[in-house]
Structure formats: structure tokens, C-alpha cells
Design an enzyme around this catalytic site. Structure first.
Site, PDB file in Angstrom:
ATOM      1  N   HIS A 163       4.468 -12.063  44.182  1.00 46.74           N
ATOM      2  CA  HIS A 163       3.465 -12.961  44.779  1.00 46.74           C
ATOM      3  C   HIS A 163       2.053 -12.671  44.273  1.00 46.74           C
ATOM      4  O   HIS A 163       1.148 -13.479  44.490  1.00 46.74           O
ATOM      5  CB  HIS A 163       3.471 -12.853  46.312  1.00 46.74           C
ATOM      6  CG  HIS A 163       4.728 -13.342  46.956  1.00 46.74           C
ATOM      7  ND1 HIS A 163       5.187 -14.629  46.812  1.00 46.74           N
ATOM      8  CD2 HIS A 163       5.642 -12.707  47.750  1.00 46.74           C
ATOM      9  CE1 HIS A 163       6.325 -14.770  47.489  1.00 46.74           C
ATOM     10  NE2 HIS A 163       6.627 -13.623  48.066  1.00 46.74           N
ATOM     11  N   ASP A 199      14.371 -13.672  44.157  1.00 55.72           N
ATOM     12  CA  ASP A 199      13.914 -13.382  45.523  1.00 55.72           C
ATOM     13  C   ASP A 199      13.993 -14.680  46.342  1.00 55.72           C
ATOM     14  O   ASP A 199      13.890 -15.774  45.794  1.00 55.72           O
ATOM     15  CB  ASP A 199      12.468 -12.884  45.448  1.00 55.72           C
ATOM     16  CG  ASP A 199      11.926 -12.375  46.775  1.00 55.72           C
ATOM     17  OD1 ASP A 199      11.906 -11.145  46.974  1.00 55.72           O
ATOM     18  OD2 ASP A 199      11.517 -13.209  47.616  1.00 55.72           O
ATOM     19  N   HIS A 201      11.815 -15.866  48.233  1.00 52.10           N
ATOM     20  CA  HIS A 201      10.520 -16.554  48.216  1.00 52.10           C
ATOM     21  C   HIS A 201      10.092 -16.884  46.778  1.00 52.10           C
ATOM     22  O   HIS A 201      10.300 -16.081  45.876  1.00 52.10           O
ATOM     23  CB  HIS A 201       9.460 -15.671  48.881  1.00 52.10           C
ATOM     24  CG  HIS A 201       9.836 -15.211  50.256  1.00 52.10           C
ATOM     25  ND1 HIS A 201      10.390 -13.972  50.497  1.00 52.10           N
ATOM     26  CD2 HIS A 201       9.762 -15.843  51.453  1.00 52.10           C
ATOM     27  CE1 HIS A 201      10.633 -13.843  51.795  1.00 52.10           C
ATOM     28  NE2 HIS A 201      10.272 -14.966  52.399  1.00 52.10           N
ATOM     29  N   ASP A 288      16.414 -10.584  49.629  1.00 55.70           N
ATOM     30  CA  ASP A 288      16.171 -11.266  50.907  1.00 55.70           C
ATOM     31  C   ASP A 288      16.931 -12.593  50.971  1.00 55.70           C
ATOM     32  O   ASP A 288      16.779 -13.358  51.930  1.00 55.70           O
ATOM     33  CB  ASP A 288      14.670 -11.449  51.197  1.00 55.70           C
ATOM     34  CG  ASP A 288      13.832 -11.777  49.988  1.00 55.70           C
ATOM     35  OD1 ASP A 288      14.402 -12.134  48.934  1.00 55.70           O
ATOM     36  OD2 ASP A 288      12.593 -11.693  50.092  1.00 55.70           O
TER      37      ASP A 288
HETATM   38  C1  SP5 Z   1       8.127  -9.915  48.224  1.00 57.09           C
HETATM   39  C2  SP5 Z   1       8.437 -10.780  49.404  1.00 57.09           C
HETATM   40  O1  SP5 Z   1       9.603 -11.012  49.703  1.00 57.09           O
HETATM   41  N1  SP5 Z   1       7.403 -11.223  50.150  1.00 57.09           N
HETATM   42  C3  SP5 Z   1       7.614 -12.071  51.256  1.00 57.09           C
HETATM   43  C4  SP5 Z   1       6.410 -12.241  52.107  1.00 57.09           C
HETATM   44  C5  SP5 Z   1       6.685 -13.092  53.309  1.00 57.09           C
HETATM   45  N2  SP5 Z   1       5.685 -12.983  54.291  1.00 57.09           N
HETATM   46  C6  SP5 Z   1       5.613 -14.003  55.278  1.00 57.09           C
HETATM   47  C7  SP5 Z   1       6.909 -14.191  55.994  1.00 57.09           C
HETATM   48  C8  SP5 Z   1       6.908 -15.447  56.839  1.00 57.09           C
HETATM   49  C9  SP5 Z   1       8.329 -15.860  57.124  1.00 57.09           C
HETATM   50  N3  SP5 Z   1       8.462 -16.818  58.167  1.00 57.09           N
HETATM   51  C10 SP5 Z   1       9.841 -17.116  58.460  1.00 57.09           C
HETATM   52  C11 SP5 Z   1      10.218 -17.140  59.909  1.00 57.09           C
HETATM   53  C12 SP5 Z   1      11.381 -16.211  60.174  1.00 57.09           C
HETATM   54  N4  SP5 Z   1      12.181 -16.589  61.318  1.00 57.09           N
HETATM   55 ZN    ZN Z   2      10.914 -12.431  49.245  1.00 59.08          ZN
END
Ligand code: SP5
Ligand code: ZN
Length: 346
Positions: A163, A199, A201, A288
């Protein structure tokens, strides 16, 4: 497979992140990498090597000098504001969104923290810089092992990287390890390199770093940003620009996607990497995508990760695995090492 471990990773240990309007314990914790290391050792996966230090100039091939300067001094500045700050993490709360200036470097530490970040979920702690900096060493060492003829390498490091952009942190990431590794591969011999980001995300930082580049292909399979973090990038119509037109491929999938559909998307991404003509692959390895992940929404099971590794081995490019996300802490070692074991089995 060559294994490079960031032994300084525990120096980054955020206490809290802002999540839906409240401070909650960080999801990105040192135990994640500890479990992966434990699993590598338990399965007698190989000798873990320590990476040589790389010069700052290598970081500056990807990151802005003023951003690196900020990270280097951030904790000292934070504590200088108030000695009590030593007991709490630094988290931004102001951002220069559209119409504000980003050319001015404000004197205020808070203002600079916002200038160089995009979320409040990525606390800076006393050892964040030490840990992030050492991660770049591991990524570069892994890249160099591929140049020396290895077919696989693994950089086990945290905080993660995908990110982080040219001049910003966020999403638990500070230095973009995968991008630094891809750039090292380019600078030290290869003409065409690909980054495949698995990943959950979207790897917005990596995409942005290479978006106008025709020499580094970026492909990503991830949760649809319409509903999933990081929300503002990762859509299918982002295909690269300028010299990089056609060199970016996003394959967003809906929450709830299971292994069969996800695997097809990965195969599609690999086909594009082949067509591009990459000579090596940097694999942003977030697990993840696991069904038990607390902040994500895909349905991969532990055995599926063996198949992922096998698919990547059959693809046949020298591959550097770089550890990214994965927050089902108790299973993160099993899932990660399953990918590596699958890769080694072919
Ligand atoms: C490296 C990496 O995996 N970074 C991820 C960062 C995510 N941070 C914010 C997470 C917000 C997720 N919201 C989902 C609701 C879960 N029930
Ligand atoms: Zn992630």
C-alpha cells in the site's frame, strides 16, 4: 528456496489503529511474522539468511527523498512534541485532500504526517523505521538471489509494503518492499519484470509506482474496491498510462469469492504476465484471502495455498515471494508456508 528474514521486524509494534471510528488493537502484529518463521523451521524449510544492508539510494529509486527523511525522523519528532508521546503511537488525523497544497512541507509534524499518508490505520512506533528499512534489505537480497540463478526466494518481513506509494504510507505499509525488489531487478540486469499481487487488498502503492512504466507489469487479484479497502484504487479500468499503457491489470472480485473463481483470475493474471514477457516475478504474498481472515472476505482454505504455490511453480518464472498481509494470526504460518511448499514441490 532462499529465505531472507527481517530480524528487526518486532521493532514495529503498533498498539492501536483507527477502525470504524474507534481505536482498536492493531491487526498487523509482530506475531504474524513469528508464526511464519516458526512454521519454516518446523517444516525444515531451509536455512534462513540475513540480508546485507542496501544503500539509501536504492530506496530512493522508488520513494521520494523528503518522504524517507520524514520516516527516518518521525518518532523523534513525535516524542519531542511531548515526552508522554513515547507511550502512544503517532497516528495522522489531517490530510491534504483535493484543493489543498502538497508542494509545501509544513513545519507541523501532524501536518507532515497527513501529507505523507492516506489512512489512520497505520501507526508509527518507536522502531517503525528500523523495521521497514530492514525489510527493504530482505527484498533486495531476495531479488539478487534470483539474478544469481535461484528459481525461488522469500522475503519474510513486516511491516508489509504494497500500500505504500512513492511518498506515502498507509494500509500498515511504509516502504514498498515489492516495488523496491522489482526496481532492483530492473537496475541489476532484467529488461522486463512483473509484480503479481495476491493480497486480499489492492496493492495501490505498487500500482501507482509503476503506472506509467512500460518495463514493470503490475497485476492484482483482490477484493472489489467498491466495497473493500483501499476503496479508491484497484478498479478494472485502470490499465496503465503513458509508456505504461496496457501494463496494469486489476481483477477485482466480490466479497465471498471462493478458491475456484479466485484461481481462475490468478491464471488470467499470469497469462497477461506471460504475454508481457516478464523475465522474473515479484509475488506480493498476502494470505488475507484465507476464509478465517478477520478483516477480509475471500474463502481460501489452507490446502488451497499448496495449489497456489504449484500453479506459480508451473508458470516457471524465477519468483520472489514478499510477505504482505494475513491477519488470521494462528494460521498465517501454515498458509504462507503452504504456498512456498507447493512451489518447491514442482
Ligand atoms: C497489507 C494489508 O493487508 N493491509 C490492509 C490494511 C487494511 N486496513 C483497513 C481494514 C478495513 C477493513 N474493513 C473490513 C471490515 C471487516 N469486517
Ligand atoms: Zn491485505
Amino acid at each position: 528456496m532462499k529465505l531472507f528474514y527481517n530480524e528487526l521486524h518486532p521493532r514495529h509494534h503498533g498498539r492501536n489503529e483507527m477502525f470504524r471510528g474507534e481505536l482498536v488493537p492493531c491487526f498487523e502484529v509482530p506475531a504474524r511474522a513469528d508464526f511464519v518463521l516458526q512454521e519454516l523451521n518446523a517444516r525444515k524449510f531451509g536455512v534462513i539468511e540475513s540480508a546485507p544492508e542496501v544503500p539509501r539510494a536504492m530506496l530512493e529509486r522508488v520513494h521520494a527523498a523528503r518522504y524517507i527523511d520524514f520516516l527516518v525522523g518521525a518518532w523523534q519528532e513525535w516524542v519531542a512534541l511531548d515526552p508522554k508521546n513515547a507511550e502512544r503511537d503517532a497516528i495522522p488525523s489531517y490530510w491534504p485532500i483535493r484543493t489543498f497544497r502538497s508542494d509545501v512541507l509544513p513545519a507541523s509534524f501532524f501536518a507532515r504526517m497527513g501529507l505523507f499518508s492516506f489512512d489512520a490505520g497505520s501507526p508509527i512506533t518507536a522502531g517503525t523505521w528500523d523495521a521497514a528499512r530492514r525489510g527493504a534489505d530482505c527484498a533486495v537480497a531476495g531479488a539478487r538471489s534470483l539474478l544469481a540463478g535461484e528459481r525461488g526466494a522469500f522475503a519474510l518481513t513486516r511491516p508489509p509494503g504494497h500500500h505504500a506509494g512513492h511518498d506515502f504510507f498507509g494500509g500498515y505499509c511504509f516502504l514498498n518492499n515489492a516495488a523496491i525488489a522489482a526496481q532492483a531487478l530492473r537496475d541489476e540486469g532484467l529488461e522486463k519484470v512483473a509484480v503479481l499481487d495476491l493480497d486480499y487488498h489492492h496493492g495501490n502503492g505498487t500500482q501507482a509506482i509503476f503506472y506509467e512504466r512500460g518495463d514493470v507489469f503490475f497485476a492484482s487479484v483482490h477484493g472489489d474496491p467498491h466495497t473493500e479497502y483501499p476503496y479508491y484504487l484497484g478498479y478494472a479500468d485502470e490499465r496503465g498510462a503513458g509508456a505504461g499503457a496496457g501494463c496494469n491489470l486489476n481483477l477485482p472480485l466480490p466479497r465471498g469469492t471462493g478458491f475456484a473463481r479466485w484461481r481462475e483470475a490468478v491464471a488470467q493474471a499470469l497469462t497477461a504476465v506471460r504475454t508481457f514477457g516478464a523475465e522474473a516475478l515479484v509475488l506480493s504474498l498476502g494470505v488475507d484471502t484465507f476464509e478465517g481472515d478477520p478483516i477480509s472476505g475471500f474463502g481460501l482454505r489452507s490446502d488451497d495455498y499448496l495449489r497456489v504455490g504449484e500453479d506459480l511453480a508451473r508458470f516457471g518464472l524465477p519468483t520472489l515471494f514478499v510477505f504482505e498481509g494475513g491477519y488470521a494470526v494462528a494460521e498465517v504460518g501454515r498458509n504462507t508456508v503452504n504456498v512456498l511448499e507447493g512451489f518447491e514441490s514442482i
